[in-house]
Design a protein around this motif. Structure first.
Motif, PDB file in Angstrom:
ATOM      1  N   MET A   1      -1.119   6.614  18.510  1.00  0.00           N
ATOM      2  CA  MET A   1      -0.771   5.371  17.804  1.00  0.00           C
ATOM      3  C   MET A   1      -1.099   5.526  16.324  1.00  0.00           C
ATOM      4  N   ARG A   2      -0.173   5.120  15.493  1.00  0.00           N
ATOM      5  CA  ARG A   2      -0.388   5.254  14.050  1.00  0.00           C
ATOM      6  C   ARG A   2      -1.087   4.008  13.519  1.00  0.00           C
ATOM      7  N   HIS A   3      -2.060   4.228  12.649  1.00  0.00           N
ATOM      8  CA  HIS A   3      -2.698   3.069  12.020  1.00  0.00           C
ATOM      9  C   HIS A   3      -1.845   2.613  10.833  1.00  0.00           C
ATOM     10  N   ARG A   4      -2.254   1.491  10.253  1.00  0.00           N
ATOM     11  CA  ARG A   4      -1.413   0.861   9.243  1.00  0.00           C
ATOM     12  C   ARG A   4      -1.892   1.111   7.820  1.00  0.00           C
ATOM     13  N   ALA A   5      -2.845   2.034   7.695  1.00  0.00           N
ATOM     14  CA  ALA A   5      -3.410   2.271   6.362  1.00  0.00           C
ATOM     15  C   ALA A   5      -2.357   2.683   5.328  1.00  0.00           C
ATOM     16  N   PRO A   6      -1.416   3.576   5.651  1.00  0.00           N
ATOM     17  CA  PRO A   6      -0.430   3.956   4.640  1.00  0.00           C
ATOM     18  C   PRO A   6       0.378   2.768   4.126  1.00  0.00           C
ATOM     19  N   ASP A   7       0.700   1.844   4.983  1.00  0.00           N
ATOM     20  CA  ASP A   7       1.447   0.668   4.569  1.00  0.00           C
ATOM     21  C   ASP A   7       0.629  -0.195   3.619  1.00  0.00           C
ATOM     22  N   LEU A   8      -0.654  -0.367   3.913  1.00  0.00           N
ATOM     23  CA  LEU A   8      -1.515  -1.151   3.046  1.00  0.00           C
ATOM     24  C   LEU A   8      -1.624  -0.496   1.674  1.00  0.00           C
ATOM     25  N   TYR A   9      -1.774   0.792   1.669  1.00  0.00           N
ATOM     26  CA  TYR A   9      -1.884   1.514   0.393  1.00  0.00           C
ATOM     27  C   TYR A   9      -0.637   1.291  -0.461  1.00  0.00           C
ATOM     28  N   ALA A  10       0.502   1.487   0.136  1.00  0.00           N
ATOM     29  CA  ALA A  10       1.748   1.382  -0.634  1.00  0.00           C
ATOM     30  C   ALA A  10       1.973  -0.038  -1.141  1.00  0.00           C
ATOM     31  N   SER A  11       1.708  -1.023  -0.302  1.00  0.00           N
ATOM     32  CA  SER A  11       1.945  -2.396  -0.747  1.00  0.00           C
ATOM     33  C   SER A  11       0.955  -2.803  -1.834  1.00  0.00           C
ATOM     34  N   LEU A  12      -0.262  -2.288  -1.741  1.00  0.00           N
ATOM     35  CA  LEU A  12      -1.252  -2.585  -2.777  1.00  0.00           C
ATOM     36  C   LEU A  12      -0.829  -1.998  -4.123  1.00  0.00           C
ATOM     37  N   LEU A  13      -0.458  -0.731  -4.138  1.00  0.00           N
ATOM     38  CA  LEU A  13      -0.093  -0.079  -5.398  1.00  0.00           C
ATOM     39  C   LEU A  13       1.188  -0.673  -5.973  1.00  0.00           C
ATOM     40  N   SER A  14       2.088  -1.084  -5.101  1.00  0.00           N
ATOM     41  CA  SER A  14       3.309  -1.732  -5.576  1.00  0.00           C
ATOM     42  C   SER A  14       2.988  -3.054  -6.261  1.00  0.00           C
ATOM     43  N   TRP A  15       2.102  -3.830  -5.637  1.00  0.00           N
ATOM     44  CA  TRP A  15       1.683  -5.099  -6.252  1.00  0.00           C
ATOM     45  C   TRP A  15       1.004  -4.835  -7.590  1.00  0.00           C
ATOM     46  N   TRP A  16       0.132  -3.825  -7.610  1.00  0.00           N
ATOM     47  CA  TRP A  16      -0.684  -3.561  -8.803  1.00  0.00           C
ATOM     48  C   TRP A  16       0.177  -3.137  -9.984  1.00  0.00           C
ATOM     49  N   ALA A  17       1.249  -2.378  -9.695  1.00  0.00           N
ATOM     50  CA  ALA A  17       2.100  -1.902 -10.787  1.00  0.00           C
ATOM     51  C   ALA A  17       2.651  -3.061 -11.605  1.00  0.00           C
ATOM     52  N   HIS A  18       2.827  -4.215 -10.966  1.00  0.00           N
ATOM     53  CA  HIS A  18       3.401  -5.361 -11.669  1.00  0.00           C
ATOM     54  C   HIS A  18       2.341  -6.358 -12.128  1.00  0.00           C
ATOM     55  N   HIS A  19       1.245  -6.456 -11.364  1.00  0.00           N
ATOM     56  CA  HIS A  19       0.302  -7.548 -11.620  1.00  0.00           C
ATOM     57  C   HIS A  19      -1.090  -7.099 -12.021  1.00  0.00           C
ATOM     58  N   GLY A  20      -1.331  -5.803 -12.078  1.00  0.00           N
ATOM     59  CA  GLY A  20      -2.669  -5.328 -12.414  1.00  0.00           C
ATOM     60  C   GLY A  20      -3.078  -5.709 -13.828  1.00  0.00           C
ATOM     61  N   ARG A  21      -4.371  -5.814 -14.039  1.00  0.00           N
ATOM     62  CA  ARG A  21      -4.876  -6.178 -15.361  1.00  0.00           C
ATOM     63  C   ARG A  21      -4.672  -5.027 -16.339  1.00  0.00           C
ATOM     64  N   ARG A  22      -4.336  -5.394 -17.565  1.00  0.00           N
ATOM     65  CA  ARG A  22      -4.174  -4.378 -18.609  1.00  0.00           C
ATOM     66  C   ARG A  22      -5.455  -4.166 -19.396  1.00  0.00           C
ATOM     67  N   ASP A  23      -6.298  -5.162 -19.427  1.00  0.00           N
ATOM     68  CA  ASP A  23      -7.477  -5.114 -20.296  1.00  0.00           C
ATOM     69  C   ASP A  23      -8.707  -4.595 -19.567  1.00  0.00           C
TER      70      ASP A  23
END
Length: 370
Positions: A1-23
């Motif tokens: 059974m595959r765990h869901r860690a890769p999906d969490l990683y990708a969705s996190l980095l995708s969110w961060w690319a647009h909403h991460g803090r610049r400062d």
DNA sequence: TATTCGTGGTA
DNA sequence: TTACCAAGAAT
């Protein structure tokens, strides 16, 4: 059974690319250009930033960080600085042992003609760096595979798992989880993304679950209990004290200050002399006793300068401050490292805690009136 | 393992 | 006014 860690990683980095803090500090380094995955960043400014950020909000630490780098631009300049200068640069940031640890590390490295290590294991041996700070520096500087577990991540994971106890009890589990989530990948962006998600979305109060890339994975959200998590440890009662302080002015107009012992609360900082009120004691009596016991000076208590409340993490103090005149005796250090008489306009040369800065301010306002 | 290290913003 | 809390570490 595959765990869901890769999906969490990708969705996190995708969110961060647009909403991460610049400062954030490592994105503000001199040079301006955003670092690529293979770029190596300078260790010294990142080290300073990460230590400043321990238990301290980003917005609070940033101006201190800029001033610090302006004053101590590299390890050698920090090593060459005096303890007073270092504490002065830290004045107002709190947890003053951190400043002395930075200074101590710089001094030792300079004496050994060595530079700061850039790997987590080497960093973790330095005073003042635990696993999270060492990992954060290593991952930021060299983009190594070192996940972190700071307060943001603890809160985030506590909600993701709907962990039913204070997060501190899940330390080992959470470390395993961040390792699984990172899965050996490079951690610079990942760590920053986790912290940004915690700071901007999975906030301590009123989390913005509608904006969360992990919403459909979050057990707290599924149960509707995200507001109740993480579980708070039962608070220990905070003692309250009334502190009487004497601002002693001699005939010349010089004022008496003492330097606290290097370790412990507000270690190494300067202060006006005072003490805690004992049961049945008047405020004036407290001030007289404090001056006599702490510096061997007999004083006459004059008018009240100001009173205010000040809270530390583990105690709450009510300060009552009086102007005083010396009557007998010579001021000498008993509980302080040293005591000195200084002109009021030279007080800014000495590092003080926030409470005593407030006293200095009141003193200035009063002398400005008269 | 539990305490002790600051400070200022926020609800 | 009060309580909570933040890029944790040291002891």
């Amino acid at each position: 059974m595959r765990h869901r860690a890769p999906d969490l990683y990708a969705s996190l980095l995708s969110w961060w690319a647009h909403h991460g803090r610049r400062d954030v500090p490592w994105r503000l380094l001199p040079g301006g250009r955003q670092p690529g995955p293979d770029d190596v960043l300078p260790t010294y400014p990142v080290w300073v930033a990460e230590v400043m950020l321990q238990q301290t909000r980003l917005a609070v630490a940033l101006p201190f960080w800029r001033r610090w780098l302006d004053r101590f631009p590299d390890l050698a300049s920090l090593a060459a600085a005096s303890r007073q200068d270092v504490l002065h640069a830290w004045q107002g940031l709190g947890y003053y042992a951190r400043a002395q640890q930075l200074h101590g590390v710089a001094t030792q490295l300079a004496a050994a003609k060595r530079q700061l290590p850039a790997d987590r294991a080497g960093l973790e041996r330095l005073s003042g760096l635990g696993r999270t700070t060492a990992a954060s520096i290593a991952a930021t500087v060299g983009n190594s595979a070192d996940p972190i577990l700071d307060g943001n991540v603890r809160r985030l994971l506590a909600r993701l798992l709907a962990f039913p106890a204070p997060p501190r009890q899940a330390t080992a589990l959470f470390w395993t989880m961040v390792e699984l989530l990172l899965n050996g990948r490079r951690a610079r962006d990942f760590n920053q993304a986790l912290m940004d998600l915690g700071a901007l979305v999975c906030r301590p109060r009123a989390p913005l679950c509608r904006c969360c890339p992990w919403q459909r994975h979050c057990h707290a959200y599924a149960k509707g209990i995200q507001q109740q998590l993480p579980v708070r440890p039962t608070p220990t009662p905070i003692p309250r004290f009334v502190v009487g302080v004497g601002v002693v002015l001699d005939r010349q107009g010089k004022v008496l200050i003492g330097q606290r012992q290097p370790d412990g609360l507000l270690g190494g900082l300067w202060e006006f002399v005072g003490g805690t009120q004992e049961p049945g004691e008047t405020m004036a009596a407290t001030v007289v006793r404090a001056l006599w016991q702490n510096v061997g000076l007999a004083v006459a208590v004059g008018p009240e300068l100001l009173r205010f409340d000040h809270a530390y993490t583990h105690r709450r103090l009510s300060f009552v401050v009086y102007l005083c005149r010396p009557v007998a005796g010579d001021a000498r250090p008993v509980v302080n490292q040293q005591v000195v008489w200084v002109w009021p306009h030279d007080l800014h040369r000495y590092p003080f805690s926030a409470a005593h800065i407030r006293i200095i301010q009141a003193l200035r306002e009063r002398s400005g009136q008269t």
